[in-house]
Design a protein around this motif. Structure first.
Motif, PDB file in Angstrom:
ATOM      1  N   ALA A   3       4.011  -5.253  29.529  1.00 24.26           N
ATOM      2  CA  ALA A   3       4.526  -4.481  28.395  1.00 24.26           C
ATOM      3  C   ALA A   3       6.033  -4.688  28.260  1.00 24.26           C
ATOM      4  N   ASN A   5       9.986  -3.745  27.377  1.00 23.77           N
ATOM      5  CA  ASN A   5      10.787  -2.545  27.583  1.00 23.77           C
ATOM      6  C   ASN A   5      10.744  -1.690  26.327  1.00 23.77           C
ATOM      7  N   ARG A   6      10.777  -0.352  26.494  1.00 26.64           N
ATOM      8  CA  ARG A   6      10.641   0.555  25.355  1.00 26.64           C
ATOM      9  C   ARG A   6      11.743   0.348  24.309  1.00 26.64           C
ATOM     10  N   TYR A   7      12.965   0.101  24.761  1.00 25.28           N
ATOM     11  CA  TYR A   7      14.066  -0.039  23.807  1.00 25.28           C
ATOM     12  C   TYR A   7      13.906  -1.277  22.926  1.00 25.28           C
ATOM     13  N   GLU A   8      13.144  -2.263  23.359  1.00 25.41           N
ATOM     14  CA  GLU A   8      12.932  -3.472  22.564  1.00 25.41           C
ATOM     15  C   GLU A   8      12.106  -3.194  21.307  1.00 25.41           C
ATOM     16  N   LEU A   9      11.461  -2.029  21.249  1.00 26.98           N
ATOM     17  CA  LEU A   9      10.633  -1.681  20.107  1.00 26.98           C
ATOM     18  C   LEU A   9      11.425  -1.092  18.948  1.00 26.98           C
ATOM     19  N   TYR A  10      12.686  -0.691  19.190  1.00 31.52           N
ATOM     20  CA  TYR A  10      13.447  -0.071  18.105  1.00 31.52           C
ATOM     21  C   TYR A  10      14.913  -0.468  18.042  1.00 31.52           C
ATOM     22  N   LYS A  37      11.321  -3.835  13.807  1.00 34.08           N
ATOM     23  CA  LYS A  37      11.578  -2.677  14.681  1.00 34.08           C
ATOM     24  C   LYS A  37      11.148  -1.364  14.045  1.00 34.08           C
ATOM     25  N   PRO A  69       6.743  -5.239  17.235  1.00 32.76           N
ATOM     26  CA  PRO A  69       7.317  -4.079  16.537  1.00 32.76           C
ATOM     27  C   PRO A  69       7.831  -4.409  15.128  1.00 32.76           C
TER      28      PRO A  69
END
Length: 152
Positions: A3, A5-10, A37, A69
């Motif tokens: 998966a 990193n979470r920050y890469e989604l926004y 994003k 994203p």
């Protein structure tokens, strides 16, 4: 895990464009727009706002894959405006709608704060009972007969 990193989604990367417009050569007055994003939340709101406009003949969006994203929105107009101009207008209207909703929400909660100060010592029955009642039969939240459940 695989998966991202979470920050890469926004968070946009350096030099990454948030919106990419691709003119459709097969359909007149149409464009495909890739918005990076973002996800279904913005896609569905934009689609609904676009469909409420009289210049729009078609508006739809899709998320190609849940791990990527971005979403793609397709717009076709009647020719009086370009798809880019209609999208900008829809975004402006959507921002206004969200601002109005935020103001109404804050106003209603300010009324709740004023109403919430009534009662013994500033506390209300709604804060004592999570279900908003003052208890059944005055037994401190239990059902009649002292039970904490209801028999049918």
């Amino acid at each position: 895990m695989n998966a991202p990193n979470r920050y890469e989604l926004y968070v946009l990367d350096d030099g990454e464009k948030p919106v990419e417009i691709i003119e459709d050569t097969k359909i007149p007055n149409a464009a495909t727009i890739k918005i990076v994003k973002q996800d279904h939340t913005l896609g569905n709101m934009l689609r609904a706002q676009l469909l409420s406009m009289p210049q729009i003949l078609f508006a739809g969006y899709k998320v190609p894959h849940p791990l990527h994203p971005h979403f793609i929105i397709k717009i076709q107009t009647d020719g009086t405006m370009t798809p880019q101009a209609v999208l900008e207008q829809a975004c402006t209207k959507l921002i206004g709608t969200m601002s109005s909703l935020e103001n109404k929400f804050k106003r209603e909660f300010s009324f709740k704060d004023v109403e919430g100060t009534v009662g013994a010592g500033g506390a209300t029955a709604a804060t004592d009972d999570p279900y908003g009642g003052s208890g059944m039969g005055g037994t401190g939240g239990a059902w009649p007969g002292g039970r904490d459940y209801l028999d049918f």
